[in-house]
Design a protein around this motif. Structure first.
Motif, mmCIF file in Angstrom:
data_model
loop_
_atom_site.group_PDB
_atom_site.id
_atom_site.type_symbol
_atom_site.label_atom_id
_atom_site.label_comp_id
_atom_site.label_asym_id
_atom_site.label_seq_id
_atom_site.Cartn_x
_atom_site.Cartn_y
_atom_site.Cartn_z
ATOM 1 N N PHE A 1 7.424 -8.792 5.634
ATOM 2 C CA PHE A 1 6.475 -7.719 5.336
ATOM 3 C C PHE A 1 7.171 -6.575 4.592
ATOM 4 O O PHE A 1 6.653 -6.040 3.598
ATOM 5 C CB PHE A 1 5.852 -7.219 6.640
ATOM 6 N N LYS A 2 8.376 -6.228 5.062
ATOM 7 C CA LYS A 2 9.110 -5.154 4.388
ATOM 8 C C LYS A 2 9.551 -5.573 2.986
ATOM 9 O O LYS A 2 9.510 -4.761 2.046
ATOM 10 C CB LYS A 2 10.324 -4.767 5.229
ATOM 11 N N GLU A 3 9.979 -6.840 2.842
ATOM 12 C CA GLU A 3 10.377 -7.311 1.511
ATOM 13 C C GLU A 3 9.199 -7.283 0.545
ATOM 14 O O GLU A 3 9.352 -6.896 -0.623
ATOM 15 C CB GLU A 3 10.949 -8.723 1.627
ATOM 16 N N VAL A 4 8.032 -7.679 1.002
ATOM 17 C CA VAL A 4 6.851 -7.623 0.141
ATOM 18 C C VAL A 4 6.530 -6.172 -0.215
ATOM 19 O O VAL A 4 6.207 -5.853 -1.375
ATOM 20 C CB VAL A 4 5.652 -8.295 0.840
ATOM 21 N N ASN A 5 6.626 -5.302 0.769
ATOM 22 C CA ASN A 5 6.341 -3.887 0.485
ATOM 23 C C ASN A 5 7.347 -3.298 -0.499
ATOM 24 O O ASN A 5 6.983 -2.495 -1.373
ATOM 25 C CB ASN A 5 6.358 -3.085 1.791
ATOM 26 N N VAL A 6 8.629 -3.693 -0.338
ATOM 27 C CA VAL A 6 9.643 -3.219 -1.296
ATOM 28 C C VAL A 6 9.334 -3.733 -2.693
ATOM 29 O O VAL A 6 9.436 -2.998 -3.700
ATOM 30 C CB VAL A 6 11.043 -3.662 -0.827
ATOM 31 N N ALA A 7 8.950 -5.018 -2.771
ATOM 32 C CA ALA A 7 8.588 -5.574 -4.081
ATOM 33 C C ALA A 7 7.373 -4.856 -4.666
ATOM 34 O O ALA A 7 7.335 -4.545 -5.874
ATOM 35 C CB ALA A 7 8.307 -7.070 -3.942
ATOM 36 N N PHE A 8 6.387 -4.575 -3.824
ATOM 37 C CA PHE A 8 5.227 -3.820 -4.293
ATOM 38 C C PHE A 8 5.643 -2.427 -4.764
ATOM 39 O O PHE A 8 5.193 -1.955 -5.824
ATOM 40 C CB PHE A 8 4.188 -3.694 -3.168
ATOM 41 N N THR A 9 6.491 -1.771 -3.985
ATOM 42 C CA THR A 9 6.918 -0.417 -4.361
ATOM 43 C C THR A 9 7.651 -0.430 -5.698
ATOM 44 O O THR A 9 7.402 0.433 -6.579
ATOM 45 C CB THR A 9 7.821 0.159 -3.260
ATOM 46 N N ASN A 10 8.565 -1.407 -5.854
ATOM 47 C CA ASN A 10 9.298 -1.494 -7.127
ATOM 48 C C ASN A 10 8.359 -1.801 -8.283
ATOM 49 O O ASN A 10 8.469 -1.200 -9.374
ATOM 50 C CB ASN A 10 10.373 -2.573 -7.026
ATOM 51 N N ARG A 11 7.440 -2.714 -8.044
ATOM 52 C CA ARG A 11 6.505 -3.069 -9.124
ATOM 53 C C ARG A 11 5.589 -1.904 -9.448
ATOM 54 O O ARG A 11 5.294 -1.649 -10.637
ATOM 55 C CB ARG A 11 5.679 -4.283 -8.694
ATOM 56 N N ILE A 12 5.147 -1.199 -8.444
ATOM 57 C CA ILE A 12 4.287 -0.033 -8.692
ATOM 58 C C ILE A 12 5.061 1.026 -9.464
ATOM 59 O O ILE A 12 4.524 1.664 -10.400
ATOM 60 C CB ILE A 12 3.760 0.526 -7.354
ATOM 61 N N ALA A 13 6.344 1.213 -9.093
ATOM 62 C CA ALA A 13 7.163 2.196 -9.831
ATOM 63 C C ALA A 13 7.351 1.762 -11.280
ATOM 64 O O ALA A 13 7.261 2.600 -12.208
ATOM 65 C CB ALA A 13 8.519 2.340 -9.135
ATOM 66 N N GLU A 14 7.626 0.454 -11.479
ATOM 67 C CA GLU A 14 7.771 -0.036 -12.851
ATOM 68 C C GLU A 14 6.477 0.142 -13.640
ATOM 69 O O GLU A 14 6.496 0.579 -14.809
ATOM 70 C CB GLU A 14 8.172 -1.508 -12.834
ATOM 71 N N THR A 15 5.353 -0.197 -13.021
ATOM 72 C CA THR A 15 4.067 -0.061 -13.719
ATOM 73 C C THR A 15 3.755 1.402 -13.993
ATOM 74 O O THR A 15 3.244 1.746 -15.083
ATOM 75 C CB THR A 15 2.951 -0.690 -12.868
ATOM 76 N N LYS B 1 -2.410 -1.156 -17.403
ATOM 77 C CA LYS B 1 -1.474 -0.596 -16.416
ATOM 78 C C LYS B 1 -2.217 0.169 -15.332
ATOM 79 O O LYS B 1 -1.844 0.106 -14.143
ATOM 80 C CB LYS B 1 -0.459 0.314 -17.121
ATOM 81 N N ALA B 2 -3.239 0.875 -15.713
ATOM 82 C CA ALA B 2 -4.012 1.604 -14.706
ATOM 83 C C ALA B 2 -4.702 0.632 -13.750
ATOM 84 O O ALA B 2 -4.747 0.859 -12.527
ATOM 85 C CB ALA B 2 -5.043 2.498 -15.399
ATOM 86 N N ASN B 3 -5.218 -0.486 -14.280
ATOM 87 C CA ASN B 3 -5.843 -1.499 -13.430
ATOM 88 C C ASN B 3 -4.811 -2.133 -12.494
ATOM 89 O O ASN B 3 -5.073 -2.346 -11.297
ATOM 90 C CB ASN B 3 -6.491 -2.568 -14.311
ATOM 91 N N SER B 4 -3.630 -2.428 -13.036
ATOM 92 C CA SER B 4 -2.579 -3.015 -12.197
ATOM 93 C C SER B 4 -2.145 -2.049 -11.110
ATOM 94 O O SER B 4 -1.935 -2.442 -9.943
ATOM 95 C CB SER B 4 -1.376 -3.412 -13.062
ATOM 96 N N LEU B 5 -2.007 -0.779 -11.486
ATOM 97 C CA LEU B 5 -1.648 0.212 -10.467
ATOM 98 C C LEU B 5 -2.725 0.339 -9.399
ATOM 99 O O LEU B 5 -2.412 0.464 -8.204
ATOM 100 C CB LEU B 5 -1.416 1.571 -11.135
ATOM 101 N N PHE B 6 -3.972 0.297 -9.799
ATOM 102 C CA PHE B 6 -5.060 0.382 -8.819
ATOM 103 C C PHE B 6 -5.043 -0.808 -7.862
ATOM 104 O O PHE B 6 -5.226 -0.653 -6.652
ATOM 105 C CB PHE B 6 -6.401 0.459 -9.557
ATOM 106 N N ILE B 7 -4.787 -2.006 -8.435
ATOM 107 C CA ILE B 7 -4.755 -3.204 -7.585
ATOM 108 C C ILE B 7 -3.579 -3.150 -6.624
ATOM 109 O O ILE B 7 -3.730 -3.380 -5.403
ATOM 110 C CB ILE B 7 -4.698 -4.464 -8.469
#
Length: 490
Positions: free
Chosen positions: A340-354, A462-468
């Motif tokens: 769960f934490k690894e997925v959240n970290v991946a989400f956080t990194n991807r959200i930051a990149e986006t 990018k806005a759609n990806s960030l929203f998702i």
């Protein structure tokens, strides 16, 4: 002891007192031979047995000298006493010596009978005492044996009670753990649903953002991990159910054996406390010939020992299974939380990149809009410059046209004419260069507009990806169960 058929009120606590004398003393019998009634022999009859009552009935008849009196008329010949003739006509049958010898013979016979009777009484007393002691000893030994049997039953009953309590406690503990495992299994459904919905929502990304990034890899890994955890939990849940069936079967055998032991203990304890004066004792003829036993002491002990050993074995297996399930719950909770934490970290990194890409796109879009504005201003300036050249060109061409109306020789190719011609050529060349520059500027404007459109589209992607990722996925992942719920405590 009492004989068969004696009343129940017969007591056996004390031996019956034996009379010391059965016959009166001889001194008291001395006078019984004096002044007695003369002996009359009884008539011999085969139909009259020799009984005491018949003697007294016969002796009660008074003899009479009148054989033909009224009292003797109704008697038969066998019932009539012999006729006694006149004393002068009687014949002497025995002498006095015979009479004394007969008495002495009777005395000696009587003494012999009394001695035999006394010897018989003494032997009988010894026999009674010996049998009483033997019977009492046998009864005491049997009472002791029953007491030992009661103690044995009590011992095994206590062992069964202890083992039954342990088994009930183990079964209850395993039942509680099974419920925890069921709750933990139910709690994994929510994370599984969240992970799948995140994958479905990320399928709605557009354009270039629809990539197989690290977030998607971690989400697939999370789905596989949760599915694996569910399978392991389901397997251990089936094992727990099977173990509970085995525990309850062993518990049932213990309860049945304990119930039998309690009934046997109650019966044998009652038998152990029965005494000769107890109520409810009676004769049960033929009961000693009935053999309703189905076990011997060795098989009896082995049966209970087998039940206890089976229960202990089931308890050991149940305890090991409980430890395994406890470890499994902890391992699953740790694995799910780590993933769960690894997925959240991946989400956080991807959200930051986006978000960073979106910010850069916004910057480029602003710069592009500024450049579009500048190019549009430049185009307008070029157009104005072209428009400014038109009057000058008109003047030069008008001058040339007017000078063509000069008469004859005045049509001189003078310097003014040459300069006007050069001026017209220069103005045409300038206008052509400005028009070329205007075309180039318009092309650049179109290119900038296309870049602006691309940037705006990419900005929307990018806005759609960030929203998702940020709003939908991360919003749903806030409902991930805590450790207590994953361990089944809640």
């Amino acid at each position: 002891m009492g004989l068969v058929g004696s009343p129940l009120t017969t007591t056996y606590a004390h031996p019956r007192s034996t009379p010391t004398r059965f016959l009166p003393a001889i001194s008291t019998m001395a006078s019984s031979y004096k002044n007695r009634v003369p002996y009359y022999p009884l008539p011999q009859s085969s139909g009259l047995p020799w009984m005491p009552d018949s003697y007294y009935k016969t002796a009660s008849i008074n003899p009479t000298l009148a054989p033909f009196s009224k009292s003797s008329q109704n008697l038969t010949s066998s019932e009539k006493l012999p006729f006694i003739p006149n004393r002068t006509s009687l014949c002497i049958r025995y002498t006095p010596d015979d009479w004394y010898k007969s008495n002495l013979t009777n005395y000696k016979g009587s003494e012999t009978s009394r001695r035999n009777a006394e010897r018989l009484r003494a032997d009988t007393d010894r026999l009674i005492q010996d049998k009483y002691q033997e019977t009492r000893k046998t009864q005491v030994e049997n009472t002791k044996t029953l007491g030992e049997r009661v103690n044995d039953i009590g011992f095994w009953k206590s062992e069964l009670c202890h083992e039954l309590d342990e088994m009930i406690g183990e079964t209850n503990a395993l039942t509680d753990l099974k419920k925890r495992l069921e709750r933990a299994l139910a709690e994994t459904e929510a994370p599984m649903q969240v992970a799948r919905e995140c994958l479905l929502h990320r399928e709605k990304r557009m354009g270039i953002d629809l990539v197989h990034d690290d977030v998607e890899k971690q989400l697939f890994a999370e789905v596989d991990l949760i599915r694996s955890c569910q399978q392991r939990m389901q397997q251990h849940l089936e094992k727990a159910r099977d173990q509970l069936v085995s525990n309850r079967a062993a518990q049932h055998e213990l309860e049945k054996d304990l119930a039998n032991k309690q009934a046997a203990h109650r019966i044998d304890n009652k038998c152990h406390h029965l005494r000769n004066t107890s109520n409810g004792i009676g004769y049960y003829q033929g009961v000693e010939r009935i053999d309703a036993t189905i076990s011997v002491p060795e098989s009896w002990v082995k049966f209970t020992d087998t039940n206890i050993l089976r229960s202990q074995s089931e308890r050991v297996g149940s305890a090991k299974l409980r430890d395994t399930i406890e470890n499994l719950l902890e391992v699953i909770a740790n694995e799910m939380w780590r993933q769960f934490k690894e997925v959240n970290v991946a989400f956080t990194n991807r959200i930051a990149e986006t978000a960073d890409a979106k910010s850069k796109i916004q910057t480029h879009l602003a710069q592009t809009l500024q450049e579009i504005f500048q190019v549009e201003m430049n185009i307008e300036a070029i157009r104005k410059a072209i428009r400014d050249k038109e009057p000058v060109l008109k003047v030069a061409q008008t001058r040339l046209d007017e000078r063509t109306r000069r008469p004859n020789v005045e049509l001189c190719r003078d310097t003014a004419q040459l300069r006007l011609v050069n001026e017209v050529y220069e103005i045409d060349k300038t206008i052509q260069s400005l028009q070329q520059r205007l075309s180039d500027a318009e092309d650049m404007l179109q290119e900038l507009l296309r870049a602006k459109s691309i940037l705006e589209h990419d900005l929307g992607v990018k806005a759609n990806s960030l929203f998702i990722d940020q709003e939908k996925c991360m919003g749903m992942r806030k409902t991930f169960p805590n450790t207590a719920r994953l361990l089944g405590y809640v």
